[in-house]
Design a protein around this motif. Structure first.
Motif, short mmCIF file in Angstrom:
data_model
loop_
_atom_site.label_atom_id
_atom_site.label_comp_id
_atom_site.label_asym_id
_atom_site.label_seq_id
_atom_site.Cartn_x
_atom_site.Cartn_y
_atom_site.Cartn_z
N GLU B 122 0.58 -1.17 0.08
CA GLU B 122 -0.08 0.10 -0.02
C GLU B 122 0.98 1.36 0.06
OE1 GLU B 122 -3.73 -0.96 2.71
OE2 GLU B 122 -1.92 -1.45 3.55
N ALA B 123 1.97 1.18 0.55
CA ALA B 123 2.85 2.45 0.61
C ALA B 123 4.34 1.76 0.53
CB ALA B 123 2.52 2.86 2.03
N VAL B 124 5.24 2.81 0.03
CA VAL B 124 6.40 2.74 -0.35
C VAL B 124 7.35 3.68 0.36
CG1 VAL B 124 8.10 2.23 -2.24
CG2 VAL B 124 5.72 1.36 -2.44
N ILE B 125 8.41 3.14 0.85
CA ILE B 125 9.79 3.89 1.31
C ILE B 125 10.56 3.74 0.29
CG2 ILE B 125 11.36 4.44 3.22
CD1 ILE B 125 9.20 3.66 5.06
N VAL B 126 11.06 4.95 -0.08
CA VAL B 126 12.08 5.09 -1.04
C VAL B 126 13.31 5.75 -0.17
CG1 VAL B 126 13.04 5.98 -3.44
CG2 VAL B 126 10.60 5.47 -3.03
N ALA B 127 14.53 4.71 -0.23
CA ALA B 127 15.86 5.50 0.49
C ALA B 127 16.69 5.03 -0.19
CB ALA B 127 15.82 4.89 1.98
N SER B 128 16.77 4.84 -1.39
CA SER B 128 17.82 4.44 -2.27
C SER B 128 18.79 5.74 -2.63
CB SER B 128 17.25 4.11 -3.59
OG SER B 128 16.48 4.92 -4.24
N PRO B 129 19.77 5.57 -3.35
CA PRO B 129 20.61 6.81 -3.57
C PRO B 129 19.85 7.80 -4.44
CG PRO B 129 21.98 4.83 -3.73
CD PRO B 129 20.78 4.35 -3.74
N ASP B 130 20.13 9.00 -4.37
CA ASP B 130 19.16 10.14 -5.07
C ASP B 130 18.98 9.72 -6.37
OD1 ASP B 130 20.08 11.29 -2.77
OD2 ASP B 130 20.78 13.00 -3.26
N HIS B 131 19.84 9.28 -7.27
CA HIS B 131 19.65 9.09 -8.60
C HIS B 131 18.55 8.22 -8.97
CE1 HIS B 131 22.31 5.68 -7.82
NE2 HIS B 131 21.99 5.23 -8.98
N THR B 132 18.12 7.29 -8.10
CA THR B 132 16.82 6.19 -8.24
C THR B 132 15.66 6.61 -7.59
OG1 THR B 132 17.75 5.06 -6.66
CG2 THR B 132 18.64 4.33 -8.94
N HIS B 133 15.62 7.64 -6.79
CA HIS B 133 14.49 8.27 -6.09
C HIS B 133 13.38 8.30 -7.02
CE1 HIS B 133 16.23 10.30 -2.34
NE2 HIS B 133 17.03 9.09 -2.35
N ALA B 134 13.44 8.95 -8.09
CA ALA B 134 12.27 9.46 -8.74
C ALA B 134 11.77 8.28 -9.57
CB ALA B 134 12.83 10.62 -9.86
N VAL B 135 12.49 7.43 -10.15
CA VAL B 135 12.10 6.25 -11.01
C VAL B 135 11.15 5.15 -10.16
CG1 VAL B 135 13.46 6.40 -13.06
CG2 VAL B 135 14.27 5.08 -10.91
N ALA B 136 11.74 5.13 -8.89
CA ALA B 136 11.12 4.21 -7.81
C ALA B 136 10.05 4.80 -7.54
CB ALA B 136 11.88 3.89 -6.83
N ALA B 137 9.91 6.15 -7.01
CA ALA B 137 8.66 6.97 -6.51
C ALA B 137 7.75 7.09 -7.49
CB ALA B 137 9.09 8.36 -6.10
N MET B 138 7.97 7.35 -8.74
CA MET B 138 7.34 7.52 -9.70
C MET B 138 6.24 6.37 -10.05
SD MET B 138 5.60 9.78 -11.69
CE MET B 138 6.55 11.12 -12.19
N MET B 139 7.16 5.12 -10.21
CA MET B 139 6.47 3.92 -10.53
C MET B 139 5.40 3.48 -9.34
SD MET B 139 7.95 -0.02 -11.23
CE MET B 139 6.75 -1.24 -11.48
N ALA B 140 5.76 3.45 -8.11
CA ALA B 140 4.79 3.61 -7.07
C ALA B 140 3.76 4.41 -7.06
CB ALA B 140 5.56 3.49 -5.64
N ILE B 141 3.97 5.69 -7.33
CA ILE B 141 2.98 6.64 -7.23
C ILE B 141 1.86 6.37 -8.45
CG2 ILE B 141 2.09 9.16 -7.85
CD1 ILE B 141 4.81 10.10 -6.43
N LYS B 142 2.21 6.03 -9.44
CA LYS B 142 1.35 5.67 -10.75
C LYS B 142 0.64 4.39 -10.34
CE LYS B 142 3.86 7.55 -14.72
NZ LYS B 142 4.84 7.57 -15.73
N MET B 143 1.19 3.63 -9.31
CA MET B 143 0.55 2.29 -8.94
C MET B 143 -0.49 2.66 -7.93
SD MET B 143 3.32 -0.47 -9.45
CE MET B 143 2.28 -2.09 -9.33
N LYS B 144 -0.69 3.98 -7.41
CA LYS B 144 -1.49 4.42 -6.39
C LYS B 144 -1.02 4.15 -5.01
CE LYS B 144 -5.57 5.40 -9.33
NZ LYS B 144 -4.83 6.43 -9.86
N LYS B 145 0.47 3.82 -4.77
CA LYS B 145 0.82 3.66 -3.64
C LYS B 145 1.42 4.77 -2.82
CE LYS B 145 1.29 -0.67 -5.33
NZ LYS B 145 0.32 -1.64 -4.90
#
Lengths: 476, 474
Positions: B122-145
């Motif tokens: 249901e919810a995702v914490i993104v704590a990878s290095p900066d260069h991968t924040h956006a791709v990971a967060a965006m995928m999660a957001i698009k899946m409504k997490k």
């Protein structure tokens, strides 16, 4: 004969000059002499050089009347210069080329022996590393020799003050090697500021690309053998003893507290010269500094402890001076940046026009305008250019120097007017510059300065660095 | 499977958000009352609360963590009240401890596979290095997490803008990991400024000792790209670590620790600490888009450090007047550089290694990093005579220690956390504009925030949206 360039002499001038010199030749050189020994213009000055491998080489060649030919070799000019009678360097190899250029000069390693033995020396050019300027210059002046000393004049504020006093006492001709002080730019800047071209000066920003040598590093731990051609103990002179390392000599001594004066000491003596001159900035009221870090990790080698600045100057620094209102000027703030840091770009500078015009630059900001100039006070311009063009240039009231900075001193040695950057000027100037280096040792502290008493008034321990720390056997 | 067991009293106490609190701590009475209130909520069926992904307070949130081994392990602890259903890290060895702590969680190396397979997230914490924040967060957001993303939110201004817009569009609850934003002190600072405690603020100076903090996490390399190519450890998926960034051979100087110092991966001292240290001024002064930015840095010679952030830098921002607030000049210093000692300082006052000072017409406010810690009006005499204004901004339970839990709360009750992307996005943009300015240094770059473009530098515009490696999109 080559085309005449500024500072060079044409054939006609040369003939005229020669005739003039002939006319003067009737003045006998053997009238009873008292110290100081002013050599009549008709005679050649006997010049000694101490520290001849680096800047000393250029100074001596200029004084001896050499020029570069098309093959980039130094050859004597048609008009001979002064006599180079003695050369002193602690490094035979570094000095070898200059030794060859002046085969008649006597060679020494120890300036003390040179001054003791060779009685015909009238004047001494000192271009050793900073930490030995004062002891050499003082010894020479005490013997009544004129001195030309590379900038910064000394390694400590105290030494600068002592040399200034000594020059007055012994009445010798002096010059610091801030050659821009003989230039047109510095004079224009002074005249424009006096003319009110930019109103009251409120802020000065100056910056340099230095250090372009290692700084922010630890003392080397390896101890390579001292080259046979080098007298390391003499190189150290009054500095505390430490093992030889090529990170000190011949090129990188500027980066070490014990020997050099860092980026500020190297370049501020040029780039702050015009504003120091124009506004008599002899008495900063306070100075504070911040410095970039100093750690092993910056080299990507190991997690480092972050040591405070200890052995070498920082990679980059900002030094902020404040000056109270004084005769002819309002209160002002002067900020120095090195290590690649630069001030904010002024809005007055046209878009697309580079912030800088040389490797060191200054912005003199008044309440009515801004002057920008280069490393040696060269090419000053009011910005924006439209304002420069609209400005009615004031008359040139400050006498211009014909010929080189070195020649300006040679003339003084021969009884002419005091050289333009004599120690009465360059001593206090060096003091102001070196005060910034004391601030570098106490990042984040505002040091209040009493220039008359030569004292930091609010941080007693800082006064340790106002003075020099000589090794046993050395005195000023 | 969602855990539908009755939550323990303790977890109820942590996740409920009723009751008066003082100093971010909960009194016993409040705690009991909160527990009772939460218990009362348990009868509300989930569908009644409505909205995508709203988990009733009585239920535990199913959380996945990307970048579980490093900073992520701290974030997980803070949300351990919830179900940790999946953990993702490209480095098995670095994540081993976290993996072992949560044996029930599914383990992944590739966050894309994790999000595809684990439908219960249901919810995702993104704590990878900066260069991968956006791709990971965006995928999660698009899946409504719902997404909690470490600071800085993204690696480029474009990414930050896109994440902000996507979070709004998909109506998910977000929080950037600038935990100081949940503190009481940052709220006090905002209230004081609004109260006119120091008059109109015209200047802000902020500083950080990074990249020379002296600790492994605060010291970044300044160097050329290493030439040696040690083998990739078998426990690491280097290609996944690189993610959207152009390929380069593995080297331990990038991963796991010191990626922050490399342009391609991190955001330097400003990106690291700006999100903490500039947070109070950004909030209190409603800074929004700057109109221009210029930076100056120590040398970076191509052969020496063209790929790493400089040893030290100064970034100067200008913000226009905002409503009745004065234009502001904000200056950032890092690498141990500091602003001039302000005139209002008493002789004995010193600045810390990280902090900021807001200079107003009447006085100044100085604070340290993280949520305006050490907040004081300067001079101290003015602090003492100042009558504190009423607390108008709602406090977060447990202050900065409750930052992650406040997001958990938001995920459950649908009321946004305070550093949600509508706030964290623009804050990150401001910080990353400074990073772009460092790379086109000593120029005054004019910024059109609305259109996300520099008006006077195409070179700088290229840095707003750096290209991704083939196969990666936002």
């Amino acid at each position: 004969m080559k085309e005449q360039k500024s500072g060079q002499i044409s054939r006609r001038d040369f003939m005229g000059g020669a005739a003039a010199a002939m006319a003067f030749a009737i003045i006998p050189g053997c009238v009873p002499r008292r110290r100081p020994v002013y050599t009549p213009p008709s005679e050649k000055l006997n010049v000694a050089g101490v520290g001849i491998g680096g800047m000393g080489r250029r100074n001596l060649l200029e004084i001896a009347g050499f020029e570069l030919n098309e093959e980039k070799e130094y050859v004597p000019k048609e008009q001979p210069g002064e006599n180079i009678v003695a050369l002193c360097d602690v490094d035979d190899e570094f000095a070898a080329e200059v030794y060859e250029l002046f085969p008649k000069a006597k060679k020494y390693r120890d300036f003390r022996k040179m001054l003791e033995k060779q009685k015909d020396i009238d004047a001494v050019v000192i271009a050793t590393p900073d930490h030995t300027h004062a002891v050499i210059a003082m010894a020479a002046m005490q013997l009544g020799k004129h001195v030309y000393v590379q900038k910064p004049l000394t390694h400590s504020i105290y030494e600068a003050r002592m040399l200034t006093k000594a020059a007055r006492k012994y009445k010798v001709a002096t010059q610091m090697g801030n050659q821009g002080h003989s230039g047109e730019g510095a004079r224009l800047i002074c005249e424009w500021i006096a003319d009110g071209a930019i109103g009251q000066v409120r802020e000065v920003h100056a910056w340099t690309n230095r250090p372009i040598w290692p700084q922010g590093i630890d003392r080397p731990k390896d101890t390579p053998p001292v080259p046979k051609t080098l007298d390391w103990d003499l190189w150290l002179g009054p500095a505390p003893k430490r093992p030889y390392h090529p990170l000190y000599h011949p090129r990188f001594w500027r980066g070490w507290w014990d020997f050099g004066n860092g980026a500020l000491g190297d370049m501020a003596c040029h780039v702050l010269d015009p504003v120091f001159w124009a506004l008599k900035l002899e008495n900063p009221t306070s100075v504070e500094a911040c410095v970039s870090h100093y750690s092993y990790m910056v080299e990507g080698k190991a997690w480092g402890q972050i040591d405070e600045v200890r052995d070498s100057y920082p990679r980059a620094s900002i030094v902020r001076y404040e000056f109270a209102a004084s005769e002819g000027r309002g209160p002002l703030k002067l900020t120095w940046y090195d290590g690649g840091l630069k001030p904010a770009r002024p809005d007055e500078l046209e878009p697309g026009r580079p912030l800088e015009q040389s490797k060191s630059n200054a912005l003199i900001i008044g309440d009515k305008g801004i002057i920008r100039h280069g490393e040696y006070g060269d090419s000053p311009r009011i910005i924006p250019e439209a304002k420069m063009k609209a400005y009615k240039l004031p008359p040139k009231t400050i006498p211009r120097i014909e010929g080189s900075h070195e020649q300006n001193w040679v003339e003084a040695c021969k009884g002419g007017k005091a050289a333009c950057s004599n120690f009465d000027y360059s001593g206090p100037f060096t003091e102001m510059v070196l005060l910034g280096n004391i601030a570098l040792r106490y990042p984040g502290e505002r040091l209040e300065w009493d220039s008359k008493k030569m004292k930091v008034t609010n941080l007693p321990q800082a006064n340790e660095y106002v003075h020099h720390h000589y090794r046993a056997g050395w005195t000023l | 499977m969602k855990n539908r067991e009755s939550p323990s009293i303790v977890s109820l106490g942590r996740s409920s958000c009723s009751g008066k609190q003082q100093n971010g701590r909960i009194s016993r009475r409040d705690f009991v009352r909160g527990a009772a209130a939460a218990a009362a909520f348990t009868i509300v069926p989930r569908h009644v609360l409505g909205g995508p992904g709203h988990t009733p307070p009585s239920e535990k949130l199913n959380i996945a963590v990307i970048g579980a081994g490093g900073r992520g392990s701290d974030d997980i602890r803070a949300v351990s009240t919830e179900n940790i259903v999946a953990l993702c890290d490209v480095d098995d060895r670095r994540a081993a401890h976290t993996f072992n702590t949560y044996p029930k969680a599914k383990k992944y190396r590739d966050f894309r596979k994790m999000l595809e397979k684990e439908k219960s997230i249901e919810a995702v914490i993104v704590a990878s290095p900066d260069h991968t924040h956006a791709v990971a967060a965006m995928m999660a957001i698009k899946m409504k997490k719902h997404v909690f993303c470490e600071k800085p939110l993204a690696h480029s201004v474009y990414e930050a803008r896109m994440l902000t817009e996507a979070a709004r569009k998909h109506k998910v609850q977000t929080q950037m990991g600038n935990q100081g934003h949940s503190s009481d002190r940052i709220r006090m600072l905002c209230e004081w400024i609004a109260d006119g405690a120091i008059g109109k603020v015209t200047e802000v100076h902020a500083w950080s000792d990074r990249p020379a903090g002296g600790n492994p996490w605060s010291t970044f390399p300044v160097m050329a790209r290493p030439k040696d190519t040690p083998p990739v450890p078998s426990t690491l998926d280097w290609d996944l670590w690189l993610g959207p960034v152009k390929y380069r051979p593995y080297h331990p100087i990038y991963c796991p620790m010191t990626w922050r110092g490399w342009w391609d991966f991190g955001c330097g001292a400003l990106g690291d600490m700006g999100c903490h240290i500039l947070d109070p001024a950004f909030w209190a002064l409603k800074l929004g888009h700057p109109i221009n930015i210029q930076a100056t840095t120590t040398h970076w010679k191509p052969e020496e450090s063209s790929e790493t952030f400089p040893r030290a830098s100064i970034v100067r921002y200008e913000f226009p007047a905002r409503g009745d607030m004065s234009p502001v000049k904000l200056t950032w210093y890092d690498g141990r550089l500091k602003p001039p000692i302000p005139e209002c300082f008493e002789p004995n006052r010193r600045t810390g290694n990280n902090g900021a000072i807001l200079i107003g017409e009447k006085a100044a406010i100085m604070h340290d990093s993280h949520g305006a810690s050490g907040l004081r009006i300067v001079p101290e005499s003015k602090m003492r005579e100042y009558k504190l204004p009423p607390k108008t901004i709602p406090r977060v339970k447990e202050g900065d220690l409750g930052h992650e839990q406040d997001w958990v709360r938001a995920c459950k009750d649908g009321k946004p956390a305070s550093s949600n992307f509508d706030y964290g996005g623009p804050l990150t943009e401001m910080v990353l504009l400074g990073v772009a300015a460092m790379r086109v240094k000593d120029r005054k770059l004019e910024w059109d925030g609305e259109n996300m473009r520099f008006k006077n530098s195409e070179r700088a515009n290229e840095l707003i949206q750096p290209p991704y490696r083939e196969g990666w999109t936002l």
